[in-house]
Design a protein around this motif. Structure first.
Motif, short mmCIF file in Angstrom:
data_model
loop_
_atom_site.label_atom_id
_atom_site.label_comp_id
_atom_site.label_asym_id
_atom_site.label_seq_id
_atom_site.Cartn_x
_atom_site.Cartn_y
_atom_site.Cartn_z
N GLY A 12 -14.30 10.46 1.87
CA GLY A 12 -14.66 9.75 3.09
C GLY A 12 -15.51 8.54 2.80
N SER A 68 -16.93 13.25 1.10
CA SER A 68 -16.34 13.60 2.40
C SER A 68 -16.89 12.66 3.46
N GLN A 69 -16.21 12.60 4.60
CA GLN A 69 -16.73 11.81 5.72
C GLN A 69 -18.06 12.38 6.17
N PHE A 101 -16.85 5.50 10.42
CA PHE A 101 -16.71 6.50 9.37
C PHE A 101 -15.24 6.86 9.24
N TRP A 102 -14.83 7.11 8.02
CA TRP A 102 -13.40 7.30 7.71
C TRP A 102 -13.21 8.52 6.83
N THR A 103 -12.08 9.21 7.00
CA THR A 103 -11.70 10.33 6.17
C THR A 103 -10.44 9.97 5.38
N ARG A 104 -10.45 10.25 4.13
CA ARG A 104 -9.28 9.98 3.29
C ARG A 104 -8.13 10.91 3.69
#
Length: 106
Positions: A12, A68-69, A101-104
């Protein structure tokens, strides 16, 4: 921070765009970013990478990549209790800040 973290450890990120306050300089921004790195962010075990980028028209982005996010969000919250990080945040034009915020996903 994770040393030589592989791409697989990225889960994230935080991506915040902003402008500098009137009278603040990019040189000062970089100085304080480096100080935040050495005195605060280097102690965050699941932070993989942190860097600044400059766009057009006076826009900057602060990017933090973590495991992680959730960790990215957690580290972001910790800025508010760190004196060096607060000094860095004082350079920013608050109304211009856009934090996401971003999550892969792959």
């Amino acid at each position: 921070m994770i040393e030589n973290g592989s791409i697989d450890s990225i889960g994230g990120m935080e991506f915040a765009t902003f402008r500098l306050k009137e009278g603040m300089t990019e040189t000062r921004l970089i100085e304080l970013s480096n100080k935040v790195e050495s005195e605060f962010l280097s102690r965050q075990e699941e932070l993989i990478l942190h860097f600044l980028v400059r766009g057009t028209d006076g826009i900057y982005a602060d990017v933090a990549i973590a495991s992680s996010q959730e960790k990215a969000e957690e580290y972001c919250q910790q800025w508010l209790g760190n004196p060096v990080a607060l000094e860095y945040l004082e350079l920013l034009e608050k109304e211009s800040v856009n934090m996401t915020f971003w999550t892969r996903i792959n």
